[in-house]
Design a protein around this motif. Sequence first.
Motif, short mmCIF file in Angstrom:
data_model
loop_
_atom_site.label_atom_id
_atom_site.label_comp_id
_atom_site.label_asym_id
_atom_site.label_seq_id
_atom_site.Cartn_x
_atom_site.Cartn_y
_atom_site.Cartn_z
N TRP A 155 48.06 31.89 119.25
CA TRP A 155 46.68 32.14 118.85
C TRP A 155 46.61 33.23 117.77
O TRP A 155 45.71 33.23 116.92
CB TRP A 155 45.82 32.52 120.06
CG TRP A 155 46.27 33.79 120.76
CD1 TRP A 155 47.10 33.90 121.80
CD2 TRP A 155 45.86 35.11 120.39
NE1 TRP A 155 47.29 35.21 122.15
CE2 TRP A 155 46.52 35.98 121.29
CE3 TRP A 155 45.04 35.65 119.41
CZ2 TRP A 155 46.37 37.37 121.24
CZ3 TRP A 155 44.88 37.03 119.35
CH2 TRP A 155 45.54 37.88 120.25
N LEU A 156 47.58 34.17 117.79
CA LEU A 156 47.60 35.21 116.75
C LEU A 156 47.96 34.61 115.40
O LEU A 156 47.38 34.96 114.36
CB LEU A 156 48.60 36.31 117.15
CG LEU A 156 48.64 37.53 116.23
CD1 LEU A 156 47.28 38.22 116.19
CD2 LEU A 156 49.71 38.52 116.71
N ALA A 158 47.39 31.47 114.51
CA ALA A 158 46.25 30.66 114.08
C ALA A 158 45.11 31.54 113.57
O ALA A 158 44.46 31.23 112.55
CB ALA A 158 45.77 29.78 115.23
N ALA A 159 44.86 32.67 114.25
CA ALA A 159 43.75 33.54 113.85
C ALA A 159 44.02 34.17 112.48
O ALA A 159 43.12 34.26 111.64
CB ALA A 159 43.54 34.62 114.91
N SER A 160 45.26 34.61 112.25
CA SER A 160 45.56 35.23 110.95
C SER A 160 45.46 34.21 109.82
O SER A 160 44.93 34.52 108.74
CB SER A 160 46.96 35.84 110.98
OG SER A 160 47.96 34.83 111.12
N LEU A 162 43.61 31.42 109.81
CA LEU A 162 42.20 31.07 109.63
C LEU A 162 41.45 32.19 108.91
O LEU A 162 40.65 31.93 108.00
CB LEU A 162 41.56 30.79 111.00
CG LEU A 162 40.08 30.40 110.98
CD1 LEU A 162 39.88 29.12 110.16
CD2 LEU A 162 39.54 30.23 112.39
N LEU A 163 41.71 33.44 109.30
CA LEU A 163 41.04 34.57 108.64
C LEU A 163 41.43 34.65 107.16
O LEU A 163 40.58 34.90 106.29
CB LEU A 163 41.41 35.88 109.35
CG LEU A 163 40.80 37.16 108.76
CD1 LEU A 163 39.27 37.10 108.81
CD2 LEU A 163 41.31 38.39 109.51
#
Length: 409
Positions: A155-156, A158-160, A162-163
Amino acid sequence: MTERGGGRYLSVRGGEWAFAVAGLPLALLGGGYAFAVLYAGALLSLTVLGLPFVVAALLGARGLGTLHRRLVGRLLGERVEAPARPPRRATAFARGRAVLTDPVAWRALLYLALRLPLGVAGFAAAVVLPLGCGWLIGFPLWVRLLQPGQRPAWWLDAASTLLGLLLLSAVPVAVRSLSGANRRLARLLLGPVRAQQRVRQLETARATLLADQTDRFRRLERDLHDGTQARLVALAITLSLADDALSPAAGPDLGRLRTLVGRARAQTDDTITELRGLTRGLNPVALDGGLGAALPGLAATSPVPVTLHLDLRERPHPVIERAVYFCAAELLTNVAKHSGARSAGLTALSGDGRVRLTVRDDGRGGAAPGSGSGLTGLAERLAAVDGLLRVDSPPGGPTAVTAELPTRL
């Protein structure tokens, strides 16, 4: 330039990217100069060097403002009119006083101070932010390359990513917004002050009006010389021939005399008609009774039926009256020649120091200054008396042209 089917980066012009990147050194130089001048000027204000330093600093600010104005014009496409140069004085003291009271120099100094944060923000949006986005998007790869044994949570990663993509999509918007702010700042502070712009506009308008009047007087002189004078010479010859026909040796030749008198009468009528035509544009007799008496007669001569609405509570200056009268004549002529209208309306209102003339028609529309309807010249002539011309003429009509002028010069 916008490309709807391409990437977001293509929606920003190359000049905007170049200005954001290459403009940073100039912004740092100008901002540092402005703050150094303010700081040193405050320290030296109590010494004999204070005023000479401020004078030299303001001249330098003017020069840097010119450099920024050219850069904005070349890269951002914002053409800012060059301000007038400070007036030349005979003595050094007078020249220094002129520089100290020059609003253009002070506004340039303010521009340099405000340009600094905009320059830093523009460089950050064009360079730093995309680099940061690249680092965020590639974060999973960097972590695995730098720490091969570490396995960050999915998830880290994916979050980076996406951000990073979200921030990257905002880069063109940020660059465009900052470019717009730079354009507005340059228009506001690097151009002539409003009073100078108004003086230039009036000078240009009055020069145009003077050239137009000079051309009209030259045409009048030519028409009088080539037309009316020639008719008067022909009339004099006819009268001389009639005089000869009155006293021949065998008695008057009545038939020839009658013919010559008829010719002289026709020549007199033609001359009077031509003189009336030549003097009609100089000072219309109809204006002796004011616009309230002149405009109905003007509307009555229009080939297109005209509905009048007059509310002239305040009589304008005679020069303004002539300008309004000729404006109405020009606009009604345009309606008859170009609009294809079946009806028109003329409204004239005066009060509170302003006079407003509006001509409407139900024609085909599409009228605009520079389209061959004479609106450009009309706007220039109105500007010479501090008037404005507004045109509202969408394709398909209707058309409304409004002239607004002061009642006093």
